[in-house]
Scaffold this motif. Structure first.
Motif, PDB file in Angstrom:
ATOM      1  N   ALA A 205      -0.071   7.731   1.763  1.00 18.84           N
ATOM      2  CA  ALA A 205      -0.004   8.828   2.723  1.00 18.84           C
ATOM      3  C   ALA A 205      -0.043   8.305   4.163  1.00 18.84           C
ATOM      4  N   ILE A 206      -0.870   7.281   4.390  1.00 16.55           N
ATOM      5  CA  ILE A 206      -0.937   6.696   5.737  1.00 16.55           C
ATOM      6  C   ILE A 206       0.454   6.223   6.150  1.00 16.55           C
ATOM      7  N   SER A 207       1.157   5.618   5.195  1.00 14.74           N
ATOM      8  CA  SER A 207       2.481   5.089   5.546  1.00 14.74           C
ATOM      9  C   SER A 207       3.496   6.211   5.776  1.00 14.74           C
TER      10      SER A 207
ATOM     11  N   GLY B  72      12.213   6.082   6.041  1.00 16.58           N
ATOM     12  CA  GLY B  72      12.026   5.313   7.268  1.00 16.58           C
ATOM     13  C   GLY B  72      10.680   4.601   7.319  1.00 16.58           C
ATOM     14  N   VAL B  73       9.886   4.718   6.241  1.00 10.24           N
ATOM     15  CA  VAL B  73       8.576   4.057   6.253  1.00 10.24           C
ATOM     16  C   VAL B  73       8.756   2.547   6.372  1.00 10.24           C
ATOM     17  N   MET B  74       9.636   2.007   5.552  1.00 11.28           N
ATOM     18  CA  MET B  74       9.800   0.554   5.563  1.00 11.28           C
ATOM     19  C   MET B  74      10.501   0.087   6.845  1.00 11.28           C
TER      20      MET B  74
ATOM     21  N   LEU C  72       4.483  -6.884  -6.774  1.00  9.31           N
ATOM     22  CA  LEU C  72       3.138  -6.295  -6.782  1.00  9.31           C
ATOM     23  C   LEU C  72       3.192  -4.826  -7.211  1.00  9.31           C
ATOM     24  N   ASP C  73       4.207  -4.110  -6.731  1.00  9.13           N
ATOM     25  CA  ASP C  73       4.348  -2.701  -7.080  1.00  9.13           C
ATOM     26  C   ASP C  73       4.507  -2.544  -8.600  1.00  9.13           C
TER      27      ASP C  73
ATOM     28  N   GLY D 228       0.830  -1.209   0.000  1.00  7.78           N
ATOM     29  CA  GLY D 228       0.000   0.000   0.000  1.00  7.78           C
ATOM     30  C   GLY D 228       0.853   1.242   0.000  1.00  7.78           C
ATOM     31  N   SER D 229       1.971   1.173   0.699  1.00 10.11           N
ATOM     32  CA  SER D 229       2.883   2.304   0.708  1.00 10.11           C
ATOM     33  C   SER D 229       3.539   2.459  -0.656  1.00 10.11           C
TER      34      SER D 229
END
Ligand code: PHE
Length: 462
Positions: A328-330, A240-242, A265-266, A24-25
């Motif tokens: 955006a959430i991520s 830093g999201v991942m 998937l991306d 999703g990110s």
């Protein structure tokens, strides 16, 4: 400064929730409005091949490193880096990999939210039938009216950010995990429906040729570098999201396998989006464009003359909004988790504090479309500067720090243990890539993008 050991930020519960959340990110505006156009313009299949090479040789090893550091650290990115720096006896400066990433996220989210607001506005415009049989003038008119109205743009930006925060306040498992388990299957379903539509009503053959025909003569050094930079952005690296997402991952699941699934998937979504958009644009007799022009002008216009356009156009903007929303959430996660652990605050308060900063910065971008459009420093407005500093400078710097730390500073025993790769050669290949190829590739991206930006600036003395 070492972040205190918080009560635990939460966990995904299962490997699949991690994969969905990370996908999703990764799947965002970049997949839908940037990749297909880049591929079409720069040699089709030849570009796709170079992109895949960059994705698997540079993007995937770095994604493995981010997730690994996060899971080893088990805190927000700053806290995780602090723990690992301590453990490996490295200098404190490395903690900046976490801090800069979280700060870059705040900057990027500020304009991502404004663009997300645009797509939300278009869900309503298309649902109200504004693009049915519309003339080019009226389609451009809808865009201009939105862009010129500070109030409307600010309202959509506020609504989009509120939707992001509403998920985030509920925390990792009840908020992010639960919502992404609904959003992501919906996104894939919508993409499937739209593909079916463009297969039936679009000029599918021309779309296929545009996207996949090998034209080596169109592939240049600069487009290959573009592929490299995009592989980096598309996998959500450097914020830093991942790392944050890795910290919530179950200890027993394989990092390598999950990361490859995310990258595949991306790419599937990026190619799928191209096969939705271009057949429609060609069937409408238009030329493909990039970015805002493609999404908000060419596509609604082309679709306006095809059957069921009212319904299909609405679905299309819902798809873009879902993709932007999940990304955006991520982007909010590293900074929200940092504030939460650093000061021991509640989740809600942390999300609200970061959200307010993001909202204010986002207003700068809103104004950059209208009242501040001409307020420029060296020929670049507010939005241009925020974009440059965050995406062109901070992201590569964080990527570089992460690669060097994971490759050279963290004890090999730690990375071997955390990655638990079955075949020894896979670990050695990863280690070689993260130590040599990835840092070199990032330094090249950094130099080229900074140079490109500086040479485009207006010389104040000229
Ligand atoms: N990967 C997202 C896209 O392709 C953007 C993004 C970057 C999201 C970094 C999160 C973190 O649009």
């Amino acid at each position: 400064m070492i972040a205190r050991n918080g009560p635990g930020l939460g966990s995904w519960g299962s490997r699949w929730t991690f994969i969905l959340a990370a996908t999703g990110s990764a799947v965002g505006l970049g997949n839908i409005w940037k990749f297909p156009y880049m591929a079409g313009e720069n040699g089709g299949g030849a570009f796709v091949a170079v992109y895949l090479l960059c994705l698997f040789l540079v993007g995937v090893p770095l994604l493995v490193a981010e997730v690994m550091l996060g899971r080893r650290g088990r805190h927000n990115p700053v806290g995780s880096m602090a723990r690992l720096v301590d453990r490996s006896g490295s200098r404190k400066h490395w903690i900046w990999a976490g801090r800069l990433g979280a700060i870059a996220g705040v900057l990027i989210l500020s304009f991502y939210s404004v663009v997300g607001g645009f797509s939300l506005a278009y869900v309503f415009s298309s649902a109200l039938g504004r693009f049915v049989d519309a003339s080019p003038e009226s389609v451009v008119g809808v865009f201009d009216a939105l862009q010129d109205s500070t109030l409307a743009l600010a309202g959509w930006h506020t609504l989009f950010l509120a939707l992001v925060m509403a998920v985030s306040v509920r925390g990792v498992s009840q908020g992010l995990g639960k919502s992404l388990r609904i959003i992501m299957p919906m996104l894939f379903l919508l993409l499937g429906v739209l593909l079916w539509y463009s297969w039936n009503y679009g000029d599918f053959d021309r779309g296929l040729v545009f996207l996949f025909d090998f034209s080596f003569h169109q592939l240049s050094w600069s487009s290959s570098l573009g592929a490299l930079g995009h592989a980096f952005f598309s996998l959500s690296l450097g914020m830093g999201v991942m790392m944050a997402f890795g910290a919530y991952m179950p200890g027993s699941s394989s990092i390598g396998g999950s990361v490859v699934t995310i990258a595949v998937l991306d790419t599937v979504v990026a190619l799928g989006a191209g096969l939705v958009i271009f057949p429609i644009v060609f069937a409408g007799g238009l030329d493909p464009a990039a970015g805002f022009g493609l999404m908000f002008n060419a596509l609604p216009l082309a679709l306006g003359n095809l059957p069921y356009s009212h319904f299909v156009g609405t679905l299309f903007f819902v798809l873009i909004t879902l993709a932007a929303w999940s990304s955006a959430i991520s982007i909010l996660e590293p900074s929200a988790a940092w504030v939460q652990e650093r000061w021991g605050l509640s989740r809600a308060l942390s999300v609200i504090m970061v959200g307010v900063v993001v909202w204010l910065l986002g207003m700068g971008t809103v104004f950059s479309f209208n009242i501040w459009a001409d307020a420029k420093l060296l020929g670049t407005n507010f939005f241009g500067w925020i974009d440059f500093i965050s995406s062109k400078v901070m992201l590569p710097v964080v990527g570089l720090l992460v690669a060097l730390f994971a490759g050279w500073k963290l004890a090999e025993a730690d990375s071997r243990d955390e990655l638990a790769m079955r075949a020894p050669w896979v670990f050695l290949a990863w280690q070689w890539l993260i130590r040599y190829l990835v840092p070199i590739a990032i330094v090249v991206i950094l130099m080229v993008s900074v140079w490109g930006f500086i040479s485009a600036l207006q010389n104040p003395f000229a």
